[in-house]
Design an enzyme around this catalytic site. Structure first.
Site, short mmCIF file in Angstrom:
data_model
loop_
_atom_site.label_atom_id
_atom_site.label_comp_id
_atom_site.label_asym_id
_atom_site.label_seq_id
_atom_site.Cartn_x
_atom_site.Cartn_y
_atom_site.Cartn_z
N THR A 5 0.78 -1.24 -0.11
CA THR A 5 -0.06 -0.04 -0.11
C THR A 5 0.75 1.31 -0.18
OG1 THR A 5 -1.88 0.95 1.08
CG2 THR A 5 -0.31 0.57 2.53
N LYS A 38 -7.54 2.05 3.80
CA LYS A 38 -6.43 1.91 4.71
C LYS A 38 -6.43 3.21 5.45
CE LYS A 38 -4.85 -0.99 1.11
NZ LYS A 38 -3.97 -0.87 -0.01
N GLY A 50 -3.62 6.02 9.19
CA GLY A 50 -3.42 5.34 7.84
C GLY A 50 -2.41 4.19 8.21
N SER A 129 4.82 0.50 0.52
CA SER A 129 5.60 0.04 -0.97
C SER A 129 5.68 1.53 -1.84
CB SER A 129 4.98 -0.95 -1.45
OG SER A 129 3.63 -1.07 -1.56
N CYS A 164 4.78 2.45 -8.83
CA CYS A 164 4.86 1.22 -7.98
C CYS A 164 3.76 0.30 -8.20
CB CYS A 164 4.56 1.87 -6.39
SG CYS A 164 4.77 0.33 -5.19
#
Length: 177
Positions: A5, A38, A50, A129, A164
């Site tokens: 995420t 999230k 988050g 990430s 990403c």
């Protein structure tokens, strides 16, 4: 394990915002869900939070963090330090694999399981990430634009989603004014 995420947050004189993408990745090759949320508002809507990392671990941390906020009457720094201390010293919690990014009108903090509570120097930060991509975009947006904080957080995640593979463009944004 479900993970992957990107969460980004920024604070300006016009408010504080946090944004998160919706991708949940199973292992390193399967997108399991694209519309997960999230980020959330905590403590009567006065705190944004988050997570990045394992979903089950993060939910456990959200619950514990919310209890710490209640215990400390919404004091973000104190609740964050107390959670970090508990997280680091508890045998079960120590194994949790997640990071929390939390914010209120005064501060943005990252809380880690190794006991760190980190406040960024320039009121922008990102984790996960795609965090380094979003962080770079946020720094430039904060320095070179006059966008609202929610727009900066959103645009930084769009930039990360284009680079990403663990970040998508289904973005949720929350703001405190």
């Amino acid at each position: 394990m479900f993970e992957g995420t990107t969460i980004a947050a920024c604070k300006t004189e016009r408010g504080t915002a946090i944004a998160g993408d919706g991708q949940v990745t199973f292992g390193q090759s399967t997108i399991f869900k694209q519309t997960a949320s999230k980020i959330r508002k905590l403590h009567h809507g006065n705190v944004l939070a988050g997570f990045a990392g394992s979903v089950a671990d993060a939910i456990t941390l959200f619950e514990r963090f919310e209890k710490k906020l209640e215990q400390h009457q919404g004091n973000l720094l104190r609740a964050s330090v107390e959670l970090a201390k508990e997280w680091r010293s508890d045998k079960v919690l120590r194994r949790l694999e997640a990071l929390l990014l939390v914010a209120d009108q005064e501060s943005i903090l990252i809380i880690s399981g190794s006991g760190e509570v980190i406040e960024p120097d320039d009121n922008v930060i990102a984790i996960g990430s795609g965090g380094s991509y979003a962080f770079a975009a946020l720094k430039m947006l904060a320095k070179h634009t006059d966008l609202e904080p929610e727009d900066m957080a959103y645009e930084s995640l769009i930039a990360a989603s284009e680079i990403c593979v663990y970040t998508n463009s289904h973005i949720t944004v929350e703001k405190l004014m």
